[in-house]
Every structure is written in structure tokens, then in C-alpha cells.
Design a protein around this motif. Sequence first.
Motif, PDB file in Angstrom:
ATOM      1  N   LEU A  58      -5.687   0.217   0.624  1.00  0.00           N
ATOM      2  CA  LEU A  58      -5.981   1.471  -0.074  1.00  0.00           C
ATOM      3  C   LEU A  58      -6.515   2.486   0.917  1.00  0.00           C
ATOM      4  O   LEU A  58      -7.178   2.129   1.899  1.00  0.00           O
ATOM      5  CB  LEU A  58      -7.021   1.241  -1.176  1.00  0.00           C
TER       6      LEU A  58
ATOM      7  N   GLY B 102       0.842  -1.196   0.000  1.00  0.00           N
ATOM      8  CA  GLY B 102       0.000   0.000   0.000  1.00  0.00           C
ATOM      9  C   GLY B 102       0.872   1.237   0.000  1.00  0.00           C
ATOM     10  O   GLY B 102       2.053   1.186   0.360  1.00  0.00           O
ATOM     11  N   GLU B 103       0.307   2.350  -0.403  1.00  0.00           N
ATOM     12  CA  GLU B 103       1.064   3.594  -0.442  1.00  0.00           C
ATOM     13  C   GLU B 103       1.329   4.134   0.961  1.00  0.00           C
ATOM     14  O   GLU B 103       0.690   3.729   1.937  1.00  0.00           O
ATOM     15  CB  GLU B 103       0.307   4.650  -1.260  1.00  0.00           C
TER      16      GLU B 103
ATOM     17  N   THR C 163       3.996   1.743  -2.177  1.00  0.00           N
ATOM     18  CA  THR C 163       4.108   1.284  -3.562  1.00  0.00           C
ATOM     19  C   THR C 163       4.857   2.285  -4.429  1.00  0.00           C
ATOM     20  O   THR C 163       5.514   1.907  -5.400  1.00  0.00           O
ATOM     21  CB  THR C 163       2.712   1.047  -4.168  1.00  0.00           C
TER      22      THR C 163
ATOM     23  N   SER D 287       0.777   5.025  -8.717  1.00  0.00           N
ATOM     24  CA  SER D 287       1.766   4.021  -8.313  1.00  0.00           C
ATOM     25  C   SER D 287       1.098   2.708  -7.941  1.00  0.00           C
ATOM     26  O   SER D 287       1.635   1.620  -8.185  1.00  0.00           O
ATOM     27  CB  SER D 287       2.611   4.537  -7.147  1.00  0.00           C
ATOM     28  N   GLU D 288      -0.104   2.784  -7.343  1.00  0.00           N
ATOM     29  CA  GLU D 288      -0.829   1.566  -6.993  1.00  0.00           C
ATOM     30  C   GLU D 288      -1.275   0.814  -8.239  1.00  0.00           C
ATOM     31  O   GLU D 288      -1.205  -0.419  -8.301  1.00  0.00           O
ATOM     32  CB  GLU D 288      -2.033   1.922  -6.118  1.00  0.00           C
TER      33      GLU D 288
ATOM     34  N   PHE E 240      -3.774  -5.735  -0.287  1.00  0.00           N
ATOM     35  CA  PHE E 240      -3.515  -4.399  -0.834  1.00  0.00           C
ATOM     36  C   PHE E 240      -4.341  -3.381  -0.054  1.00  0.00           C
ATOM     37  O   PHE E 240      -5.560  -3.340  -0.152  1.00  0.00           O
ATOM     38  CB  PHE E 240      -3.891  -4.360  -2.313  1.00  0.00           C
TER      39      PHE E 240
ATOM     40  N   LEU F  56      -6.548   3.792  -5.430  1.00  0.00           N
ATOM     41  CA  LEU F  56      -5.965   3.473  -6.742  1.00  0.00           C
ATOM     42  C   LEU F  56      -5.242   4.659  -7.369  1.00  0.00           C
ATOM     43  O   LEU F  56      -5.633   5.202  -8.406  1.00  0.00           O
ATOM     44  CB  LEU F  56      -7.039   2.937  -7.695  1.00  0.00           C
TER      45      LEU F  56
ATOM     46  N   SER G 217      -1.487   5.282   3.731  1.00  0.00           N
ATOM     47  CA  SER G 217      -2.725   4.544   3.471  1.00  0.00           C
ATOM     48  C   SER G 217      -3.246   3.896   4.754  1.00  0.00           C
ATOM     49  O   SER G 217      -4.324   3.302   4.748  1.00  0.00           O
ATOM     50  CB  SER G 217      -2.499   3.474   2.408  1.00  0.00           C
TER      51      SER G 217
END
Length: 374
Positions: free
Chosen positions: A123, A24-25, A98, A132-133, A121, A129, A28
Motif C-alpha cells: 500500500l 499493489g496499485e 490492482t 481497486s485495492e 499487499f 486502501l 505504490s
Amino acid sequence: MEEAELLVDAASRLSEPFLLVIVGEFNSGKSTFINALLGRKYLQEGVVPTTNEITLLSYSEVDSESIERCERHPDGQFTCYLSAPILKEMNLVDTPGTNVILQRQQRLTEEYVPRADLILFVLSSDRPLTESEVGFLQYVQQWKKKVVFVLNKLDLYRNSDELEEATAFIKENARKLLNTEDVTLFPVSSRSALEVKLSYSNNNDREHHGEVLLSDPRWRSSKFYDLEHYLLSFLDGSTDNGKERVRLKLETPIGIADRLLTSCQRLVKLEYEKAIDDLTSIRDLVSGANSYALKIEADSNSWQKQISSLIERAKSRAITLMESTLQLSNIDLIFTYMLTGEKGPSAKATSFVQNDILSPALDDAAIWYYEAHA
């Protein structure tokens, strides 16, 4: 060779705990989610250091905080041994964002994604989304891994309509990116779930711990129970998810083997096409060499005939010269030599050789050379 090593490694890990890779970013809520899953603040404020490196979370056999520890490997990866019960049969891999993964975390994409039995994943509700994701999901699709989406920060949505719109958006795009109709998504509030678990962390009645949590409205509103129940069901061999866990575990080395075979087929095809091109070039060279050899042979035969003809003509002229020199009309030269002992003038014979033999032979040779090379 790297994929072959991955295959050997994945096959050797079939008896090891289920490997859950969490991605995940940044921001997040991934760390909060992992803490909620483990039931304590292990990340950031706990024993696990804040890092941009990959961290493998494994179970510590003795239930004591004193032996919970983290080890840093030379390549920068951390391995942390914790007493969280869920780690008894499931190893977690905590990863950087990510956006960092795509830029420099080759170890994750080259090792942990292929070896993962399941990818979780995470988010963020305020920006699901991102670019990068999407890029990372496109990479994951190459390995055909099962991905479960967690829509974190559920409490940011003001009503159920906003939540439904967000989940519909994520599922629609995930189907396209992963090329599958089966998209699993859990909206949760990890922060609320962690707060509830921490508030009951001193409760020693583990047997009724789940019932206590369910009685708390904060736990129910966090919707964390559905996700947790889903993940724990993978550890129960009598459930459908438990059976799927075995399938996913087996699919990891099978998927790597399939990719390895595909890569080998592609390389063999390229080598075959290159060999065909080389063979065609060799045939062209051989054909050209044969043609040149035939031409040289033909020219050689022609030269031999011309040289033989030149020699024959020169020989004929020499014979003619000798005959004419020995004619009776030249008898005076013989008598002069016999009576006086003088050789007499030899200029005439020399002139005959020069003019009637050598010069015509050279002229013929020159004419033949220029005609042959014209």
C-alpha cells in the motif's frame, strides 16, 4: 474443471519453493519494494522488463549475472531467473496494479491467487486502501488466503501520530474485508532500504552483511529489517513462521479442494432442484394424460352404447318394415307379379326404407352428436 485443474497443480507444487504473490496499485512503490527485497535493481532498470504482465521470479542456480534471463511465454507472462539468495526457497510473483488486475488480469485472479502460499499487499502511504485495492481484497477473501500488508513510503509521514492513525485505519478496514482479527502490517521505506543495500552491494563479507546494515541508521529508519526478518523466518523450519509456512503450503491445495467441494455441492443442489421441478412437471403431465385417457374411455363407452342403440332401433324399424310389407294386405302385389311378371311399383317399399328406417336413424344420430358435444 478449472478449479479441479488448480487442485491438481497445487498438489503437485507442494515440494516447490514457497510462492509469495506481491500485489499493489501502480505507484505504490511495489517495484522498489521488490528490488529492496532482492538487494538489487532487478525491476525497471535491471534485467526484468517493465511490463503490465505477470512476472514469476525464480532462482538462478549459478551466481552469475551472465545467466540471469527472462523468458516470455505465449500468454504474455514472464519467467525471470535471478541470482538473488532469497529466491532459493521462495518464488516471487510480481503483478500489475490492482486496478489493472480487476479489469483484465484474469490469469492472476484465476491462477496465482488460489496457488499463492502468502500474499504481500503493498500500500502507498499517500492513498492506502483505494477502491481497486478494496475490490481485490474482497476477491482474495473468497480464497481465505493469508495477507501481509506493507505500508510503503513511510518517510511521507511527518510524525508518529500520522503513522499510527494510518496503520489503525488500514487494520480496522482489513479486519472487516478479510473477516479476521489477525492483521499483519509492516510500515517501511523501500526506497531507503534499497539505497542502503545498494551502497553495500560491493561488500563481499556476506557473513557480516546483516550486522553492517544494522549499523547504518538509514537501514534502521527504513524499518525494512522487521519485514525482511519476518519473511525469512518463513524459510526457517525451526521458527513459528517456518512451521506456519508448512501449514500455509498445505492449506493451498486444501483451500482449493474446499472451494471445489463447495462449488460441486452448489451445482448438485441446483441440479437436484431442477430434477425435482422436472419430476413435478412429468407427474403433472402423466396425471393429465391419465385423466384424458379415462375421459376418452368413458366417451368411447358412451359412443359404443349410443351407436349400439341406434343400430338396434334401425334394426327394429327394418324388421317392422319387412313385416308390414309382407302383410296379407299387400298380397295384391304378389299376385300382380305372379300373373303379369311385372315387379309393380317399388316406390312404396323405397319410401318405407327412406322414411321409416334411414331418416329416423339419421335424426337419432344427429341428436346424440349435438348432445355429446354441447
